[in-house]
Design an enzyme around this catalytic site. Structure first.
Site, PDB file in Angstrom:
ATOM      1  N   THR A 377       0.911  -1.141   0.000  1.00 42.20           N
ATOM      2  CA  THR A 377       0.000   0.000   0.000  1.00 42.20           C
ATOM      3  C   THR A 377       0.944   1.182   0.000  1.00 42.20           C
ATOM      4  O   THR A 377       2.153   1.002   0.115  1.00 42.20           O
ATOM      5  CB  THR A 377      -0.862  -0.021   1.281  1.00 42.20           C
ATOM      6  OG1 THR A 377      -1.764  -1.100   1.206  1.00 42.20           O
ATOM      7  CG2 THR A 377      -1.673   1.247   1.494  1.00 42.20           C
ATOM      8  N   SER A 448     -11.241  -1.512   5.909  1.00 49.65           N
ATOM      9  CA  SER A 448      -9.820  -1.216   5.705  1.00 49.65           C
ATOM     10  C   SER A 448      -9.144  -0.938   7.040  1.00 49.65           C
ATOM     11  O   SER A 448      -9.813  -0.678   8.044  1.00 49.65           O
ATOM     12  CB  SER A 448      -9.716   0.021   4.815  1.00 49.65           C
ATOM     13  OG  SER A 448      -8.379   0.440   4.712  1.00 49.65           O
ATOM     14  N   GLY A 470      -0.978  -3.121   5.823  1.00 50.42           N
ATOM     15  CA  GLY A 470      -2.102  -4.014   6.138  1.00 50.42           C
ATOM     16  C   GLY A 470      -2.560  -3.782   7.559  1.00 50.42           C
ATOM     17  O   GLY A 470      -2.750  -2.643   7.997  1.00 50.42           O
TER      18      GLY A 470
HETATM   19  O1  DON Z   1      -7.206  -1.459   3.296  1.00 47.33           O
HETATM   20  C1  DON Z   1      -6.460  -2.178   3.932  1.00 47.33           C
HETATM   21  O2  DON Z   1      -6.400  -2.183   5.142  1.00 47.33           O
HETATM   22  C2  DON Z   1      -5.506  -3.071   3.182  1.00 47.33           C
HETATM   23  N1  DON Z   1      -6.034  -3.398   1.897  1.00 47.33           N
HETATM   24  C3  DON Z   1      -4.189  -2.391   3.089  1.00 47.33           C
HETATM   25  C4  DON Z   1      -3.159  -3.251   2.440  1.00 47.33           C
HETATM   26  C5  DON Z   1      -1.801  -2.864   2.802  1.00 47.33           C
HETATM   27  O3  DON Z   1      -1.548  -1.940   3.519  1.00 47.33           O
HETATM   28  C6  DON Z   1      -0.734  -3.701   2.297  1.00 47.33           C
HETATM   29  N2  DON Z   1       0.528  -3.091   2.612  1.00 47.33           N
HETATM   30  N3  DON Z   1       1.507  -3.122   2.994  1.00 47.33           N
END
Ligand code: DON
Length: 568
Positions: A377, A448, A470
């Site tokens: 992300t 999220s 995440g």
């Molecule tokens: O919206 C969310 O919480 C996840 N889809 C975010 C994914 C994410 O941060 C992956 N990263 N490192």
């Protein structure tokens, strides 16, 4: 004046101009700028954002330009095929937020990832065409620009088009990353991607994206409709039809970003503004900080067993509530007031005991391990010369999302459907469990953890902060805030500081490898904490901005990636 005296005078001025009272010698500052700042995951994106502001644009113009630039130069997470959240604070002090999270397509249904026995089909929600939610990014930046932007839309879109068409050089990180995913690209696409290597990508190799440049031109010329209607929409639907995917022309045409009320709370005299559902970020962050506030962390010490224990136990409790209560507010009713009520949060920590680890209710513990598959992300923070600030986290979910690129349109589609709870109590790729509140329904937004956040103090902007990661997003933002507010770190120092994470289930505390003292780890183990060290190479990539007491801006760009702070 002799040459020597002049030399001494210059030296004196240089030393003392760098040593204003707010930059005490022990604080190792990041990039400091007078007027405006962008901190983003790639130097080209930061540069494009800052140039837009130098050319008269404000933070919202820079947002659109930076977001699109990331879609070109940081394709693992930057996107037009994904979604995100933006929290803003205008120079006037007004705050607000925009939700451009993906939605389940109309043809989606509650049990779409289960087999005939009601079991979750591995990977169906996280890789390939079935994992794709209706993208929100272009609607989001168009809505933000329409409401607050100053420059013509075409002017903020154009820089990304030029980079896509003229090419950009791969950083070492980017080349390694693309090499790792060659097999996945081949498996999920029946054509050659701009990222397909002849043999292996090397640092400095140039990536050209002609199809993406054409898509961006349609967005430049037709705005939101350049993505959600006409040729781009047709190409997305053609991609769906190739593999029996679910997104229709109607799903695309109906997509709207939503302005949402923010989650606002106070912590030790600082006003914190963060993202409301469908992100769990703001509510969980507020719970964490309010559960922490009664403890004098500064006195207890940074990364001491006592402080870390308080933080872990607050995390355990906040993530348990997340699983039970949070989802898309357009579909479920969320008891926000109850979750944030001071009496409730005090009660929540009453059984906390320094002598031993708490225990998470054991539902799934031991039946799964946290995935080691890398996920991505990206967060960027912007402050403009007028004093407007935006905090934006945007994502495709995993690295390169579903790994499916839209043929002829040149961009990856997200795999955000995995953020739904495919089956009550069964963890997703982040090990997060959820229940009815986050079950799948047509048109619903998946929950999220993204936590774009702003902090004010005495009516003035104080900090802009956020991160990918995440499930670890919320705890990374929490730790960065405590580093600055409780432990008086500068922005760069707060960002660099090692992180740890607990999320209720699995009942494990993760620590960044080799970054914490053996004494801390063994004390926690002796109290009964299950520790996982070194499984995830890094936790979060925080990109943040701090307003220093003299009004200058300090950027904190996370050294865990190619993150770059640029200002003027
Ligand atoms: O919206 C969310 O919480 C996840 N889809 C975010 C994914 C994410 O941060 C992956 N990263 N490192």
């Amino acid at each position: 004046m002799s040459k020597n005296t002049l030399g001494l005078l210059i030296l004196f001025l240089v030393v003392f101009s760098c040593k204003s009272p707010e930059s005490a010698p022990e604080i190792q500052r990041g990039v400091v700028a007078q007027n405006a700042m962008v901190v983003a995951a790639h130097p080209i994106a930061s540069k494009i954002g800052i140039e837009v502001m130098k050319n008269g644009g404000n933070a919202f113009d820079a947002m659109a330009a930076t977001e699109l630039a990331l879609a070109v130069v940081y394709p693992r997470a930057g996107n037009i095929g994904g979604g995100g959240f933006m929290v803003y604070r205008l120079a006037s002090g007004e705050t607000g937020s925009l939700d451009y999270r993906e939605k389940a397509p109309n043809a989606a249904h509650r049990d779409m990832y289960l087999d005939e026995n009601g079991e979750v089909i591995p990977d169906k929600s996280s890789v390939g065409i079935f994992s794709v939610g209706v993208p929100g990014t272009v609607a989001g930046i168009a809505a933000a620009h329409k409401k607050f932007g100053k420059l013509p839309w075409a002017e903020v879109v154009q820089p990304a088009i030029e980079v896509a068409r003229n090419g950009y050089p791969l950083t070492e990180n980017a080349s390694k990353n693309l090499n790792r995913f060659q097999e996945a690209f081949a498996q999920h696409n029946d054509f050659r991607l701009p990222f397909t290597a002849d043999s292996i990508w090397q640092t400095g190799d140039t990536i050209y994206q002609a199809n993406l440049a054409e898509t961006l031109e349609r967005i430049r010329d037709q705005g939101k409709a350049g993505f959600y209607e006409g040729k781009t929409a047709e190409l997305i639907v053609a991609e769906m039809q190739k593999h029996n995917g679910l997104i229709s022309l109607e799903d695309l045409k109906n997509y709207e970003a939503q302005w949402r009320k923010t989650i606002d709370f106070e912590y030790r005299g600082y006003q914190i503004t963060s993202m409301a559902p469908p992100s769990s970020g703001g509510i969980c962050l507020a719970q964490l900080m309010k559960m922490t506030e009664p403890f004098d962390l500064k006195k207890m010490g940074h990364h001491t067993p006592e402080t870390v224990q308080v933080m872990i136990e607050a995390e355990r409790r906040a993530y348990a509530d997340r699983a039970q209560y949070l989802g898309d507010p357009d579909f479920v009713s969320i008891p926000t007031d109850s979750l944030l009520a001071p009496a409730y949060l005090t009660r929540r920590m009453q059984d906390f005991n320094y002598n031993r680890a708490g225990k998470s209710t054991d539902i799934q513990s031991g039946t799964f391990a946290l995935t080691n598959e890398s996920t991505e992300t990206t967060h960027y923070s912007i402050v403009d010369a007028e004093g407007n600030a935006v905090s934006i986290t945007t994502t495709l979910n995993s690295y390169f999302g579903s790994k499916v690129m839209v043929a002829g349109a040149g961009f990856f589609l997200n795999n955000e459907m995995d953020d739904f709870s495919a089956k009550p109590g069964v963890p997703n790729q982040f090990g997060l469990v959820g229940y009815e509140a986050n079950s799948i329904a047509p048109g619903k937004r998946m929950l999220s953890s993204m936590t774009p956040t702003l902090v004010s103090k005495d009516g003035k902007l104080f900090m802009v902060v956020g991160t990918p990661g995440g499930s670890t997003i919320i705890t990374s933002v929490y730790q960065t805030l405590l580093n600055v507010i409780d432990f008086q770190m500068g922005m760069q120092e707060a960002v660099n500081t090692p992180r740890f994470h607990h999320q209720w289930l699995p009942d494990i505390v993760r620590f960044e490898p080799e970054a914490f003292s053996a004494g801390l780890i063994s004390t926690l183990k002796s109290k009964g904490y299950l520790i996982e060290e070194g499984n995830a190479p890094v936790i979060g990539q925080v990109n943040a901005i701090l307003v220093l007491p003299n009004g200058t801006l300090e950027g904190g760009a996370d050294p865990r990636g190619d993150n770059t702070a640029m200002g003027y």
